[in-house]
Design an enzyme around this catalytic site. Sequence first.
Site, mmCIF file in Angstrom:
data_model
loop_
_atom_site.group_PDB
_atom_site.id
_atom_site.type_symbol
_atom_site.label_atom_id
_atom_site.label_comp_id
_atom_site.label_asym_id
_atom_site.label_seq_id
_atom_site.Cartn_x
_atom_site.Cartn_y
_atom_site.Cartn_z
ATOM 1 N N HIS A 130 0.639 -1.291 -0.368
ATOM 2 C CA HIS A 130 -0.133 -0.564 0.179
ATOM 3 C C HIS A 130 0.984 1.442 0.409
ATOM 4 O O HIS A 130 2.159 1.285 0.164
ATOM 5 C CB HIS A 130 -1.298 -0.034 1.139
ATOM 6 C CG HIS A 130 -1.979 -1.076 0.811
ATOM 7 N ND1 HIS A 130 -3.359 -0.458 0.133
ATOM 8 C CD2 HIS A 130 -2.550 -2.064 1.505
ATOM 9 C CE1 HIS A 130 -3.842 -1.389 -0.250
ATOM 10 N NE2 HIS A 130 -3.425 -2.983 1.231
ATOM 11 N N ASP A 160 0.061 7.543 -3.378
ATOM 12 C CA ASP A 160 -1.279 6.768 -4.317
ATOM 13 C C ASP A 160 -1.445 7.517 -5.075
ATOM 14 O O ASP A 160 -2.197 6.858 -6.584
ATOM 15 C CB ASP A 160 -2.307 5.779 -3.196
ATOM 16 C CG ASP A 160 -2.479 4.261 -2.246
ATOM 17 O OD1 ASP A 160 -1.277 4.284 -3.056
ATOM 18 O OD2 ASP A 160 -3.342 4.541 -2.255
#
Length: 363
Positions: A130, A160
């Site tokens: 992540h 992200d």
Amino acid sequence: MPNGPLAGIRIVEMDAIGPVPLCGMILSGLGADIVRVTRPGGHSAWGDIGDAVVLRGRTQVQLDLKSDTGRQALLDLVAHADGLVEGARPGVMERLGLGPDECLARNPRLVFGRMTGWGQEGSLSKAAGHDINYIAMTGALHAIGKRNEPPTVPLNLVGDYAGGTMFLALGMVSAILSARATGEGQIVDAAMVDGVANLLGLYHAFVANSLWQDERESNLFDGAAPFYRCYLCSCGGSVAVGALEPQFFAALLEGLEVPHDRFEQNDRGQWPAMQADFERIFASASRNEWEERFAGTDACVSPVLSLSEATGHAVNIERGVFQEHNGVMQASPAPRFSRTPGKIDKGKDATVEDIVQEWSRGG
């Protein structure tokens, strides 16, 4: 046809989480015609939380990609598209028979955008991860937070969305421009580790010139400088101070009623005393009082607003930074264009047949 500089560009977006749907939101707001492919029943990897914001402005079609019919339908869309974006682990699209080879065979002008954390190859390419993992491995996370404490997690904005979404969007637009000039499509391999590493360009330059201490809260931009950090106010809120240049620092001192000869701005030996004074002074009044005191000055002092406060602040309302869509306050399309402004379009459901027919008429 939608407004925006990307009007006429058609992109197939494979349902995903993380950077891919935000990329679709941004490109859609700039006018791209985006068809989002979801699973049978309309089930999204996002669940229901992103419909009004992150999933706005797309045409949605449901396909079972494990069936021959579903795979053929996707290839029919690809045949009329400028691009496809997907965020699966490496090899997933190939196992479905929908990898770059199959898609580019159907449409040689297609841009096949691939979004991953680690990239398409290498020992970690198929490993889970992540945002926090990708920024950890690039050096970005190490630099954020307080000295002698674990790093501070900066939301999932750095990996992200800055390192992922923005580089995927740039890659897609760049490759589509190339395809329109040459008639040849290609694969865009967007990895978050690559994007974050590029975002660190200035800091690599600092390191190369011995201008960066590799320890948190020890440098100009990491909270060590008293004139570039946040301070608590008497109300429990905070202000952000960014008085880097000498003239801005002078305006800060004036607003704080600190004598101009009290501190030498860039004398690091004075920073602890300077910070202590600033902490004491800012704690003597509320956030709103400080905002009013520094209004109209170049001291670079701003209130630290919550998410809900930001949408209602007068400056953001004046600019139109946010707008309401489907009952939710959210960001307006950005950046802005003088001749082809973007807008938030309503999403809709459709069939592959209807989309292909519409795209065929568009050339």
